[in-house]
Design a protein around this motif. Structure first.
Motif, PDB file in Angstrom:
ATOM      1  N   VAL A 224       0.828  -1.204   0.000  1.00 35.26           N
ATOM      2  CA  VAL A 224       0.000   0.000   0.000  1.00 35.26           C
ATOM      3  C   VAL A 224       0.859   1.249   0.000  1.00 35.26           C
ATOM      4  CG1 VAL A 224      -1.890  -1.123   1.245  1.00 35.26           C
ATOM      5  CG2 VAL A 224      -0.125   0.066   2.531  1.00 35.26           C
ATOM      6  N   CYS A 225       0.260   2.330  -0.458  1.00 32.35           N
ATOM      7  CA  CYS A 225       0.864   3.649  -0.326  1.00 32.35           C
ATOM      8  C   CYS A 225       0.401   4.181   1.030  1.00 32.35           C
ATOM      9  CB  CYS A 225       0.377   4.554  -1.450  1.00 32.35           C
ATOM     10  SG  CYS A 225       0.802   6.284  -1.184  1.00 32.35           S
ATOM     11  N   PRO A 226       1.309   4.501   1.939  1.00 29.28           N
ATOM     12  CA  PRO A 226       0.905   4.953   3.273  1.00 29.28           C
ATOM     13  C   PRO A 226      -0.017   6.165   3.267  1.00 29.28           C
ATOM     14  CG  PRO A 226       3.231   4.404   3.257  1.00 29.28           C
ATOM     15  CD  PRO A 226       2.756   4.351   1.826  1.00 29.28           C
ATOM     16  N   ALA A 227       0.225   7.130   2.382  1.00 26.70           N
ATOM     17  CA  ALA A 227      -0.638   8.320   2.340  1.00 26.70           C
ATOM     18  C   ALA A 227      -2.043   7.953   1.889  1.00 26.70           C
ATOM     19  CB  ALA A 227      -0.038   9.381   1.415  1.00 26.70           C
ATOM     20  N   GLU A 228      -2.152   7.110   0.870  1.00 26.24           N
ATOM     21  CA  GLU A 228      -3.472   6.690   0.396  1.00 26.24           C
ATOM     22  C   GLU A 228      -4.211   5.892   1.465  1.00 26.24           C
ATOM     23  OE1 GLU A 228      -3.225   4.689  -3.377  1.00 26.24           O
ATOM     24  OE2 GLU A 228      -2.256   6.398  -4.326  1.00 26.24           O
TER      25      GLU A 228
ATOM     26  N   ALA B 213      -3.830   6.174   4.752  1.00 26.82           N
ATOM     27  CA  ALA B 213      -4.253   7.120   5.791  1.00 26.82           C
ATOM     28  C   ALA B 213      -5.504   7.874   5.360  1.00 26.82           C
ATOM     29  CB  ALA B 213      -3.123   8.098   6.115  1.00 26.82           C
ATOM     30  N   ILE B 214      -5.528   8.332   4.121  1.00 22.20           N
ATOM     31  CA  ILE B 214      -6.702   9.048   3.609  1.00 22.20           C
ATOM     32  C   ILE B 214      -7.915   8.125   3.611  1.00 22.20           C
ATOM     33  CG2 ILE B 214      -7.705  10.081   1.529  1.00 22.20           C
ATOM     34  CD1 ILE B 214      -4.824  11.190   0.972  1.00 22.20           C
ATOM     35  N   GLN B 215      -7.730   6.893   3.208  1.00 24.54           N
ATOM     36  CA  GLN B 215      -8.830   5.933   3.177  1.00 24.54           C
ATOM     37  C   GLN B 215      -9.371   5.672   4.586  1.00 24.54           C
ATOM     38  OE1 GLN B 215      -7.785   1.895   2.012  1.00 24.54           O
ATOM     39  NE2 GLN B 215      -9.605   1.808   0.717  1.00 24.54           N
ATOM     40  N   ILE B 216      -8.499   5.494   5.554  1.00 27.48           N
ATOM     41  CA  ILE B 216      -8.918   5.216   6.928  1.00 27.48           C
ATOM     42  C   ILE B 216      -9.632   6.412   7.542  1.00 27.48           C
ATOM     43  CG2 ILE B 216      -8.048   4.820   9.272  1.00 27.48           C
ATOM     44  CD1 ILE B 216      -5.883   3.019   7.977  1.00 27.48           C
TER      45      ILE B 216
END
Length: 120
Positions: free
Chosen positions: A9-13, A15-18
């Motif tokens: 996963v992309c960590p930023a994506e 975080a945004i998803q969560i």
């Protein structure tokens, strides 16, 4: 929403998803100062329905950001609190608060008083 351990996963994506959704950040911000009961959270977040609050709390619990504790009393008492990883969002909220102050100043927006964040 929580990926399995074999996912790439992309960590930023992630975080945004969560954190995405209208109410999750409000819920998390309200839990920053300690445990809250369901009714306390509902009163603190005007406009959120009981159904939506329940749904968002379940999602945040599934992601590991909050902990739900049920006490064996009649009627049952349930409290919600941040986990350690949930508490680590405090820096994010402080950064959002600082950015909000800069934005308000840049756009000459009148604001209501809000709780000052621990800013350094």
């Amino acid at each position: 929403m929580k990926p399995n351990n074999n996912s790439v996963v992309c960590p930023a994506e992630l975080a945004i998803q969560i954190l995405s959704g209208k109410w999750k950040l409000y819920i998390l911000k309200n839990l920053m100062d300690g445990k809250k009961r369901f009714s306390e959270l509902q009163r603190a977040i005007p406009g959120i329905t009981q159904r939506m609050l329940s749904k968002q709390l379940r999602e945040l619990e599934a992601c590991g950001l909050i902990r739900r504790t049920v006490y064996p009393v009649v009627p049952p008492m349930v409290e919600y609190e941040l986990t350690e990883i949930g508490k680590s969002l405090e820096d994010v909220f402080n950064a959002i608060h600082k950015w909000g102050l800069k934005y308000v100043e840049a756009m000459s927006i009148k604001t209501l008083e809000c709780q000052e964040e621990n800013s350094s």
